[in-house]
Design a protein around this motif. Structure first.
Motif, PDB file in Angstrom:
ATOM      1  N   ALA A  34      10.033   2.208  -1.318  1.00  0.00           N
ATOM      2  CA  ALA A  34       9.114   0.904  -1.294  1.00  0.00           C
ATOM      3  C   ALA A  34       8.422   0.840  -2.712  1.00  0.00           C
ATOM      4  O   ALA A  34       8.681  -0.228  -3.273  1.00  0.00           O
ATOM      5  CB  ALA A  34       8.315   0.917  -0.193  1.00  0.00           C
ATOM      6  N   VAL A  35       7.679   1.771  -3.002  1.00  0.00           N
ATOM      7  CA  VAL A  35       7.105   1.550  -4.273  1.00  0.00           C
ATOM      8  C   VAL A  35       8.062   1.498  -5.625  1.00  0.00           C
ATOM      9  O   VAL A  35       7.606   0.671  -6.338  1.00  0.00           O
ATOM     10  CB  VAL A  35       6.124   2.636  -4.459  1.00  0.00           C
ATOM     11  N   ALA A  36       9.082   2.211  -5.574  1.00  0.00           N
ATOM     12  CA  ALA A  36       9.915   2.140  -6.728  1.00  0.00           C
ATOM     13  C   ALA A  36      10.792   0.906  -6.724  1.00  0.00           C
ATOM     14  O   ALA A  36      11.056   0.400  -7.673  1.00  0.00           O
ATOM     15  CB  ALA A  36      10.988   3.316  -6.621  1.00  0.00           C
ATOM     16  N   ASP A  37      11.043   0.421  -5.455  1.00  0.00           N
ATOM     17  CA  ASP A  37      12.185  -0.664  -5.488  1.00  0.00           C
ATOM     18  C   ASP A  37      11.552  -2.095  -4.920  1.00  0.00           C
ATOM     19  O   ASP A  37      12.210  -2.979  -5.527  1.00  0.00           O
ATOM     20  CB  ASP A  37      12.996  -0.279  -4.386  1.00  0.00           C
ATOM     21  N   LEU A  38      10.450  -2.044  -4.503  1.00  0.00           N
ATOM     22  CA  LEU A  38       9.936  -3.503  -4.284  1.00  0.00           C
ATOM     23  C   LEU A  38       8.590  -3.873  -4.990  1.00  0.00           C
ATOM     24  O   LEU A  38       8.075  -3.077  -5.463  1.00  0.00           O
ATOM     25  CB  LEU A  38       9.671  -3.314  -2.691  1.00  0.00           C
ATOM     26  N   VAL A  39       8.516  -5.322  -4.883  1.00  0.00           N
ATOM     27  CA  VAL A  39       7.283  -5.704  -5.348  1.00  0.00           C
ATOM     28  C   VAL A  39       6.188  -5.998  -4.396  1.00  0.00           C
ATOM     29  O   VAL A  39       6.310  -6.362  -3.224  1.00  0.00           O
ATOM     30  CB  VAL A  39       7.389  -7.202  -6.100  1.00  0.00           C
ATOM     31  N   LEU A  40       5.259  -5.073  -4.463  1.00  0.00           N
ATOM     32  CA  LEU A  40       4.069  -4.810  -3.599  1.00  0.00           C
ATOM     33  C   LEU A  40       2.833  -5.773  -4.139  1.00  0.00           C
ATOM     34  O   LEU A  40       2.485  -5.933  -4.898  1.00  0.00           O
ATOM     35  CB  LEU A  40       3.510  -3.344  -3.534  1.00  0.00           C
ATOM     36  N   GLU A  41       2.211  -6.397  -2.934  1.00  0.00           N
ATOM     37  CA  GLU A  41       0.980  -7.030  -3.094  1.00  0.00           C
ATOM     38  C   GLU A  41       0.133  -6.266  -3.617  1.00  0.00           C
ATOM     39  O   GLU A  41      -0.754  -6.611  -4.520  1.00  0.00           O
ATOM     40  CB  GLU A  41       0.699  -8.060  -1.898  1.00  0.00           C
ATOM     41  N   ASP A  42      -0.178  -5.060  -2.806  1.00  0.00           N
ATOM     42  CA  ASP A  42      -1.541  -4.379  -2.994  1.00  0.00           C
ATOM     43  C   ASP A  42      -1.365  -2.972  -2.369  1.00  0.00           C
ATOM     44  O   ASP A  42      -0.197  -2.530  -1.778  1.00  0.00           O
ATOM     45  CB  ASP A  42      -2.791  -4.935  -2.063  1.00  0.00           C
ATOM     46  N   GLY A  43      -2.249  -2.021  -2.648  1.00  0.00           N
ATOM     47  CA  GLY A  43      -2.129  -0.785  -1.918  1.00  0.00           C
ATOM     48  C   GLY A  43      -3.476  -0.065  -1.780  1.00  0.00           C
ATOM     49  O   GLY A  43      -4.346  -0.618  -2.453  1.00  0.00           O
ATOM     50  N   ALA A  44      -3.675   1.001  -1.278  1.00  0.00           N
ATOM     51  CA  ALA A  44      -5.111   1.680  -1.201  1.00  0.00           C
ATOM     52  C   ALA A  44      -4.805   3.164  -1.314  1.00  0.00           C
ATOM     53  O   ALA A  44      -3.778   3.711  -0.683  1.00  0.00           O
ATOM     54  CB  ALA A  44      -5.754   1.097   0.025  1.00  0.00           C
ATOM     55  N   VAL A  45      -5.762   3.985  -1.879  1.00  0.00           N
ATOM     56  CA  VAL A  45      -5.510   5.324  -2.168  1.00  0.00           C
ATOM     57  C   VAL A  45      -6.928   5.996  -1.298  1.00  0.00           C
ATOM     58  O   VAL A  45      -8.000   5.189  -1.449  1.00  0.00           O
ATOM     59  CB  VAL A  45      -5.728   5.828  -3.482  1.00  0.00           C
ATOM     60  N   LEU A  46      -6.641   6.641  -0.281  1.00  0.00           N
ATOM     61  CA  LEU A  46      -7.736   7.156   0.606  1.00  0.00           C
ATOM     62  C   LEU A  46      -7.797   8.831   0.147  1.00  0.00           C
ATOM     63  O   LEU A  46      -6.850   9.450   0.112  1.00  0.00           O
ATOM     64  CB  LEU A  46      -7.196   7.217   2.041  1.00  0.00           C
ATOM     65  N   THR A  47      -9.123   8.829  -0.276  1.00  0.00           N
ATOM     66  CA  THR A  47      -9.344  10.223  -0.830  1.00  0.00           C
ATOM     67  C   THR A  47     -10.271  11.127  -0.057  1.00  0.00           C
ATOM     68  O   THR A  47     -11.390  10.464   0.426  1.00  0.00           O
ATOM     69  CB  THR A  47      -9.747  10.135  -2.148  1.00  0.00           C
ATOM     70  N   GLN A  48     -10.057  12.394   0.337  1.00  0.00           N
ATOM     71  CA  GLN A  48     -11.046  12.964   0.947  1.00  0.00           C
ATOM     72  C   GLN A  48     -11.790  14.097  -0.294  1.00  0.00           C
ATOM     73  O   GLN A  48     -11.137  14.634  -0.937  1.00  0.00           O
ATOM     74  CB  GLN A  48     -10.284  14.198   1.786  1.00  0.00           C
ATOM     75  N   GLU A  49     -13.049  13.878  -0.440  1.00  0.00           N
ATOM     76  CA  GLU A  49     -13.814  14.553  -1.538  1.00  0.00           C
ATOM     77  C   GLU A  49     -13.741  16.017  -1.562  1.00  0.00           C
ATOM     78  O   GLU A  49     -13.615  16.633  -2.672  1.00  0.00           O
ATOM     79  CB  GLU A  49     -15.316  13.597  -1.592  1.00  0.00           C
ATOM     80  N   ALA A  50     -14.046  16.586  -0.329  1.00  0.00           N
ATOM     81  CA  ALA A  50     -13.942  17.959  -0.087  1.00  0.00           C
ATOM     82  C   ALA A  50     -12.820  18.773  -0.634  1.00  0.00           C
ATOM     83  O   ALA A  50     -12.939  19.658  -1.132  1.00  0.00           O
ATOM     84  CB  ALA A  50     -14.471  18.255   1.256  1.00  0.00           C
ATOM     85  N   THR A  51     -11.572  18.245  -0.273  1.00  0.00           N
ATOM     86  CA  THR A  51     -10.491  18.879  -0.450  1.00  0.00           C
ATOM     87  C   THR A  51      -9.737  18.148  -1.775  1.00  0.00           C
ATOM     88  O   THR A  51      -8.668  18.888  -1.983  1.00  0.00           O
ATOM     89  CB  THR A  51      -9.511  18.773   0.836  1.00  0.00           C
ATOM     90  N   GLY A  52      -9.926  17.107  -1.996  1.00  0.00           N
ATOM     91  CA  GLY A  52      -9.142  16.534  -3.196  1.00  0.00           C
ATOM     92  C   GLY A  52      -7.822  15.918  -2.630  1.00  0.00           C
ATOM     93  O   GLY A  52      -6.953  15.265  -3.477  1.00  0.00           O
ATOM     94  N   THR A  53      -7.788  15.912  -1.422  1.00  0.00           N
ATOM     95  CA  THR A  53      -6.548  15.295  -0.553  1.00  0.00           C
ATOM     96  C   THR A  53      -6.533  13.737  -0.897  1.00  0.00           C
ATOM     97  O   THR A  53      -7.398  13.001  -0.662  1.00  0.00           O
ATOM     98  CB  THR A  53      -6.646  15.312   0.913  1.00  0.00           C
ATOM     99  N   ARG A  54      -5.452  13.283  -1.457  1.00  0.00           N
ATOM    100  CA  ARG A  54      -5.399  11.722  -1.670  1.00  0.00           C
ATOM    101  C   ARG A  54      -3.787  11.126  -1.078  1.00  0.00           C
ATOM    102  O   ARG A  54      -2.960  11.599  -1.105  1.00  0.00           O
ATOM    103  CB  ARG A  54      -5.029  11.602  -3.316  1.00  0.00           C
ATOM    104  N   LEU A  55      -4.207  10.018  -0.080  1.00  0.00           N
ATOM    105  CA  LEU A  55      -3.090   9.424   0.642  1.00  0.00           C
ATOM    106  C   LEU A  55      -2.787   8.290  -0.072  1.00  0.00           C
ATOM    107  O   LEU A  55      -3.852   7.408  -0.697  1.00  0.00           O
ATOM    108  CB  LEU A  55      -3.672   9.565   2.323  1.00  0.00           C
ATOM    109  N   TYR A  56      -1.649   7.630   0.012  1.00  0.00           N
ATOM    110  CA  TYR A  56      -1.325   6.124  -0.371  1.00  0.00           C
ATOM    111  C   TYR A  56      -0.990   5.265   0.918  1.00  0.00           C
ATOM    112  O   TYR A  56      -0.036   5.797   1.491  1.00  0.00           O
ATOM    113  CB  TYR A  56      -0.344   6.273  -1.491  1.00  0.00           C
ATOM    114  N   LEU A  57      -1.671   4.107   0.912  1.00  0.00           N
ATOM    115  CA  LEU A  57      -1.443   3.493   1.937  1.00  0.00           C
ATOM    116  C   LEU A  57      -0.878   1.761   1.568  1.00  0.00           C
ATOM    117  O   LEU A  57      -1.651   1.516   0.553  1.00  0.00           O
ATOM    118  CB  LEU A  57      -2.794   3.168   2.619  1.00  0.00           C
ATOM    119  N   ILE A  58       0.220   1.386   2.073  1.00  0.00           N
ATOM    120  CA  ILE A  58       0.733   0.232   1.659  1.00  0.00           C
ATOM    121  C   ILE A  58       1.255  -0.615   3.105  1.00  0.00           C
ATOM    122  O   ILE A  58       1.594  -0.074   4.032  1.00  0.00           O
ATOM    123  CB  ILE A  58       2.034   0.366   0.716  1.00  0.00           C
TER     124      ILE A  58
END
Length: 245
Positions: free
Chosen positions: A53-77
């Protein structure tokens, strides 16, 4: 691309504090042009719907969810063509060398409903477990360690024995009814009906995979057997410390 449905920014803010572990924060971005979404594709640990979806489609928006303690980063669309769903996946940590990821399956992202508590449960009980298992494999590869695995041997007499080196693997064996036999120097399963054994092995395979642990099934070498005759069993002599494969 205008997509009706739940507001992503609000959803991300509701979702972050419901994720397991402390100190998750959501950072929302609206893309004013197609090129704005390109940086968010880099590093996505996904080979399925999210990266496509990120590579092929035009997205309006997105959000990055980050856990500070572990550095885990999730991407939400938003999930394309599904206004009541979102897609969420993870970024691969950058602290490991590229080779460490070579033989590790990506923990592909999942679709979640636009109800934050339900979505958080799905992320915690499915996606983050697979993410952590894959991350453990990468850590081991980065450290040059052998992959974690359970070696299970199925004997002709119906006995099932298993050997495991790590604590998580041993815990799975014990939780499924295996006990450690000091003579065999292996975990053995008490007498069980064959069909039940098959179901148990399938169940354990899924549990081990979820934890990033391999399962290797082996059978002892085949040898020529004399025709069976009804006779008293011979007296046992020395008992080997472990079954020979």
């Amino acid at each position: 691309m205008t997509t009706p449905g739940r507001d992503l920014q609000t959803f991300a803010q509701e979702l972050a504090p419901l994720l397991p572990g402390p100190h998750w924060r959501a950072e929302y971005t609206r893309y004013s042009q197609y090129e704005d979404q390109f940086p968010y594709e880099s590093g996505l640990w996904d080979t399925n719907h999210l990266s496509a979806a990120v590579a092929d489609l035009v997205l309006e928006d997105g959000a990055v969810l980050t856990q500070e303690a572990t550095g885990t980063r999730l991407y939400l669309i938003r999930r394309p063509r599904h206004p009541d769903q979102f897609l969420i996946g993870a970024y691969a940590p950058e602290v490991f060398n590229v080779d460490a990821y070579t033989n590790v399956d990506a923990p592909d992202g999942i679709a979640v409903p636009d109800h934050a508590p339900t979505a958080a449960d799905a992320i915690a009980q499915d996606f983050l477990l697979r993410y952590q298992a894959a991350l453990d494999q990468v850590r081991r590869a980065h450290a040059g360690q052998a992959p974690d695995e359970v070696i299970m041997t199925w004997y002709a007499d119906g006995a099932l024995a298993a050997r495991a080196a790590s604590g998580p693997a041993m815990n799975v064996l014990i939780a499924n009814g295996f006990h450690y036999d000091t003579d065999e120097r292996a975990y053995v399963l008490p007498d069980t009906e064959p069909a039940a054994q098959v179901r148990l092995v399938q169940k354990m395979g899924a549990q081990l995979t979820q934890r990033g642990i391999g399962l290797i099934m082996r059978h002892p070498p085949k040898t020529a057997l004399p025709e069976f005759k009804v006779a008293a069993p011979p007296a046992r002599t020395a008992v080997p410390s472990a079954r020979r494969r």
